[in-house]
Design a protein around this motif. Structure first.
Motif, mmCIF file in Angstrom:
data_model
loop_
_atom_site.group_PDB
_atom_site.id
_atom_site.type_symbol
_atom_site.label_atom_id
_atom_site.label_comp_id
_atom_site.label_asym_id
_atom_site.label_seq_id
_atom_site.Cartn_x
_atom_site.Cartn_y
_atom_site.Cartn_z
ATOM 1 N N ALA A 86 -25.459 -14.017 15.655
ATOM 2 C CA ALA A 86 -25.896 -14.021 14.332
ATOM 3 C C ALA A 86 -26.104 -15.620 13.772
ATOM 4 O O ALA A 86 -27.277 -15.809 13.071
ATOM 5 C CB ALA A 86 -24.994 -13.344 13.287
ATOM 6 N N TYR A 87 -25.280 -16.437 14.276
ATOM 7 C CA TYR A 87 -25.262 -17.713 13.536
ATOM 8 C C TYR A 87 -26.057 -18.721 14.712
ATOM 9 O O TYR A 87 -25.553 -18.870 15.741
ATOM 10 C CB TYR A 87 -23.920 -18.532 13.425
ATOM 11 N N LYS A 88 -27.112 -19.500 14.160
ATOM 12 C CA LYS A 88 -27.969 -20.322 15.216
ATOM 13 C C LYS A 88 -28.068 -19.459 16.474
ATOM 14 O O LYS A 88 -27.715 -20.089 17.656
ATOM 15 C CB LYS A 88 -27.430 -21.590 15.160
ATOM 16 N N PRO A 89 -28.799 -18.309 16.594
ATOM 17 C CA PRO A 89 -28.629 -17.748 17.754
ATOM 18 C C PRO A 89 -29.501 -18.486 19.007
ATOM 19 O O PRO A 89 -28.957 -18.225 20.228
ATOM 20 C CB PRO A 89 -29.703 -16.473 17.408
ATOM 21 N N LEU A 135 -25.728 -29.221 27.289
ATOM 22 C CA LEU A 135 -25.885 -30.530 26.457
ATOM 23 C C LEU A 135 -26.750 -30.182 25.226
ATOM 24 O O LEU A 135 -26.471 -30.374 24.051
ATOM 25 C CB LEU A 135 -26.404 -31.482 27.148
ATOM 26 N N ALA A 136 -27.889 -29.317 25.523
ATOM 27 C CA ALA A 136 -28.802 -28.912 24.449
ATOM 28 C C ALA A 136 -27.938 -28.070 23.436
ATOM 29 O O ALA A 136 -28.272 -28.096 22.155
ATOM 30 C CB ALA A 136 -29.683 -28.146 24.935
ATOM 31 N N HIS A 137 -27.083 -27.073 24.127
ATOM 32 C CA HIS A 137 -26.122 -26.058 23.070
ATOM 33 C C HIS A 137 -25.210 -27.087 22.036
ATOM 34 O O HIS A 137 -25.188 -27.234 20.840
ATOM 35 C CB HIS A 137 -25.279 -25.335 23.855
ATOM 36 N N ALA A 138 -24.626 -28.311 22.913
ATOM 37 C CA ALA A 138 -23.850 -29.221 22.088
ATOM 38 C C ALA A 138 -24.642 -29.754 21.115
ATOM 39 O O ALA A 138 -24.198 -30.063 19.881
ATOM 40 C CB ALA A 138 -23.285 -30.304 22.981
ATOM 41 N N LEU A 139 -25.975 -30.448 21.312
ATOM 42 C CA LEU A 139 -26.378 -31.093 20.289
ATOM 43 C C LEU A 139 -27.259 -30.206 19.225
ATOM 44 O O LEU A 139 -27.291 -30.678 18.124
ATOM 45 C CB LEU A 139 -27.949 -31.820 20.965
ATOM 46 N N GLY A 140 -27.570 -28.905 19.522
ATOM 47 C CA GLY A 140 -28.035 -28.263 18.424
ATOM 48 C C GLY A 140 -27.125 -27.107 17.691
ATOM 49 O O GLY A 140 -27.496 -26.993 16.644
ATOM 50 N N ASN A 141 -25.862 -27.102 18.124
ATOM 51 C CA ASN A 141 -25.043 -26.169 17.537
ATOM 52 C C ASN A 141 -23.535 -26.805 17.342
ATOM 53 O O ASN A 141 -22.774 -26.403 16.378
ATOM 54 C CB ASN A 141 -24.545 -24.992 18.483
ATOM 55 N N GLY A 142 -23.474 -28.121 17.704
ATOM 56 C CA GLY A 142 -22.086 -28.831 17.463
ATOM 57 C C GLY A 142 -22.066 -29.421 16.016
ATOM 58 O O GLY A 142 -22.886 -29.801 15.542
ATOM 59 N N THR A 143 -20.895 -29.163 15.531
ATOM 60 C CA THR A 143 -20.504 -29.714 14.014
ATOM 61 C C THR A 143 -20.708 -31.284 14.160
ATOM 62 O O THR A 143 -21.205 -31.901 13.238
ATOM 63 C CB THR A 143 -19.185 -29.429 13.839
#
Length: 185
Positions: A86-89, A135-143
């Motif tokens: 649900a959050y930033k799918p 890496l893309a996950h970390a850049l797009g979803n990371g606080t």
């Protein structure tokens, strides 16, 4: 307690990124059969295995801590099925996809001798897809994705993997099987 889980989730995710960066780079180096500075080949193999295992453990800690964190509100579906969160799918889905690929690569690493070299190698090539997705996950979803220290860490990780991959794809890259001296000939 939830702040501690959130901090553990963030920290373990960043630690996993760094460790898996080292695992990818040392895996490429392992394939060449060359030493790393003064570390012999068997030491490079152990570095690869250790960083891959430790990175996988930190991914598990990352997911577990966020699963129990009331703010993150992850559920089982989020951790298994990509792009269903649900959050930033999209960004969460990349993390789920990377986790699924990590499971496949880890299982083939553990079962390497039972699967055969071809199967092991074919699945292990997924590491080249796994790392940039993570890496893309970390850049797009990371606080911390907007902070300077994290962007510097991500940039250094990207440079390391890019340099190792470029070196691996060069025409003059020789795999260790071709560089061994045959005894008795």
């Amino acid at each position: 307690m939830s702040e501690a889980l959130w901090a553990l989730g963030r920290g373990s995710g960043i630690a996993a990124l760094v460790l898996l960066t080292l695992a990818v780079a040392s895996g490429i180096l392992t394939r060449s059969g060359r030493p790393l500075l003064t570390v012999p080949r068997f030491g490079v193999v152990e570095l690869h295995r250790s960083t891959a295992l430790l990175g996988s453990i930190f991914v598990a800690i990352h997911i577990a801590s966020l699963f129990f964190d009331p703010y993150a509100q992850l559920n089982v579906v989020d951790t298994v099925i990509p792009f269903a969160g649900a959050y930033k799918p999209f960004w969460l889905g990349l993390g789920t996809l990377a986790f699924d690929l990590l499971i496949a690569v880890t299982l083939t690493g553990v079962l390497r001798h039972r699967l055969g070299h071809r199967t092991f190698r074919a699945v292990h090539w997924l590491s080249y897809a796994l790392w940039p997705v993570a890496l893309a996950h970390a850049l797009g979803n990371g606080t911390d994705s907007g902070s300077g220290w994290f962007l510097t860490t991500a940039f250094v990780c990207a440079v390391i993997v890019s340099a190792a991959t470029t070196w691996r794809l060069r025409d003059n890259f020789q795999e260790h099987q071709h560089t061994r001296v045959k005894v008795g000939r």
